[in-house]
Write an enzyme that holds these catalytic residues in place. Structure first.
Site, short mmCIF file in Angstrom:
data_model
loop_
_atom_site.label_atom_id
_atom_site.label_comp_id
_atom_site.label_asym_id
_atom_site.label_seq_id
_atom_site.Cartn_x
_atom_site.Cartn_y
_atom_site.Cartn_z
N GLY A 48 0.85 -1.19 0.00
CA GLY A 48 0.00 0.00 0.00
C GLY A 48 0.88 1.22 0.00
N GLU A 49 0.77 2.02 1.03
CA GLU A 49 1.56 3.25 1.10
C GLU A 49 2.02 3.42 2.55
OE1 GLU A 49 3.62 6.38 0.30
OE2 GLU A 49 2.10 6.58 1.84
N CYS A 79 6.05 -5.21 0.28
CA CYS A 79 6.21 -3.86 -0.27
C CYS A 79 6.11 -2.79 0.84
CB CYS A 79 5.24 -3.63 -1.41
SG CYS A 79 5.77 -2.32 -2.52
N ARG A 108 12.73 3.61 0.25
CA ARG A 108 11.41 3.72 -0.39
C ARG A 108 11.56 4.12 -1.86
NH1 ARG A 108 8.12 7.89 1.26
NH2 ARG A 108 6.39 6.79 0.32
N ILE A 137 5.74 -2.74 -7.60
CA ILE A 137 4.95 -1.52 -7.82
C ILE A 137 5.50 -0.43 -6.90
CG2 ILE A 137 2.65 -0.48 -7.79
CD1 ILE A 137 1.54 -3.41 -7.95
N ARG A 138 6.23 0.50 -7.47
CA ARG A 138 6.85 1.57 -6.66
C ARG A 138 7.52 0.97 -5.42
NH1 ARG A 138 4.65 7.14 -4.61
NH2 ARG A 138 6.42 8.30 -5.35
N HIS A 181 4.91 -8.13 -4.62
CA HIS A 181 3.54 -8.41 -4.16
C HIS A 181 3.08 -9.82 -4.51
CE1 HIS A 181 2.31 -4.21 -3.23
NE2 HIS A 181 3.18 -3.89 -4.17
N GLU A 183 0.75 -11.34 -3.24
CA GLU A 183 -0.71 -11.39 -3.03
C GLU A 183 -1.50 -11.07 -4.30
OE1 GLU A 183 1.40 -9.18 -1.84
OE2 GLU A 183 0.55 -7.15 -1.78
N1 GLN Z 1 5.94 3.22 -2.40
C1 GLN Z 1 5.12 2.68 -1.36
C2 GLN Z 1 5.55 3.16 0.01
O1 GLN Z 1 6.48 3.82 0.17
C3 GLN Z 1 5.07 1.17 -1.37
C4 GLN Z 1 4.42 0.68 -2.63
C5 GLN Z 1 3.65 -0.57 -2.50
O2 GLN Z 1 3.35 -1.10 -1.40
N2 GLN Z 1 3.25 -1.07 -3.65
O3 GLN Z 1 4.92 2.83 0.97
#
Ligand code: GLN
Length: 201
Positions: A48-49, A79, A108, A137-138, A181, A183
């Site tokens: 997530g974030e 992640c 990050r 993903i990022r 990920h 999941e």
């Molecule tokens: N860039 C996100 C963060 O810093 C992590 C990205 C993700 O969980 N797909 O939390």
């Protein structure tokens, strides 16, 4: 015995982890409050974030209970969840909190912006001989590992256009973390690995 595994459900891809855990021989429950932490045998911190997750963990009075629990039950972070389990982070917000426990430094967004997300087939010996389709993903990168941290997967030098190996999956005792990920793919081997960790804890 079927273990009960919580999924931290304050932000991120909770539903995907719940489905993957249920495919992997566990009963999965969302965790939104400190009370919900009692009775679980393991905990997943989803992707997530991480800055948002950190703020919401503090607001919901979950941060200290989670820190206390990390030496009690196995935890797996994917992640943003990897960032949450890291003892040290780079390129975070200055007030960003983590649960910690993993003796790693995570950077990050180390692979660039959202558009630089990518998928590769990674060899992960602990899961068997077939490579694992890893979706980034990022994603964060593990830039430093402590002496007790085992590297489960790395992107070999050259594959991603640079000259050094990049560590993307680690385990330290009962703590497991991936930059990618599992999941969101239909390969449940990572979740099964975690369920086995929970069963043998
Ligand atoms: N860039 C996100 C963060 O810093 C992590 C990205 C993700 O969980 N797909 O939390």
């Amino acid at each position: 015995m079927t273990p009960t595994i919580g999924v931290l459900a304050i932000q991120g891809d909770v539903r995907e982890h719940i489905l993957s855990l249920e495919h992997s021989g566990a009963k999965a429950v969302p965790v939104k409050t400190p009370d919900a932490l009692s009775g679980i045998h393991g905990l997943v911190i989803p992707g997530g974030e991480s800055t948002t997750m950190s703020i919401l963990a503090v607001i919901n009075n979950l941060l200290e209970p989670l820190r206390a629990l990390r030496s009690e039950i196995p935890m797996y972070g994917s992640c943003a969840g990897l960032i949450m389990l890291a003892d040290e982070i780079l390129d975070g917000r200055s007030d960003q909190q983590t649960i910690g426990g993993l003796d790693i430094t995570a950077r990050r967004n180390a692979f660039g912006r959202q558009v630089d997300s990518f998928e590769i087939d990674l060899p992960i010996p602990v899961l068997g001989s077939d490579p694992f389709h890893a979706v980034f993903i990022r994603a964060p990168l593990v830039e430093r590992i402590g002496p007790n941290v085992e590297v489960l997967a790395h992107i070999p030098a050259g594959l991603y256009g640079d000259d050094q190996d990049r560590v993307v999956a680690v385990q330290q005792g009962n703590l497991l973390a991936t930059s990618f990920h599992p999941e969101i793919v239909d390969d449940y081997r990572f979740h099964k690995h975690f369920v086995e960790m929970v069963k043998s804890a």
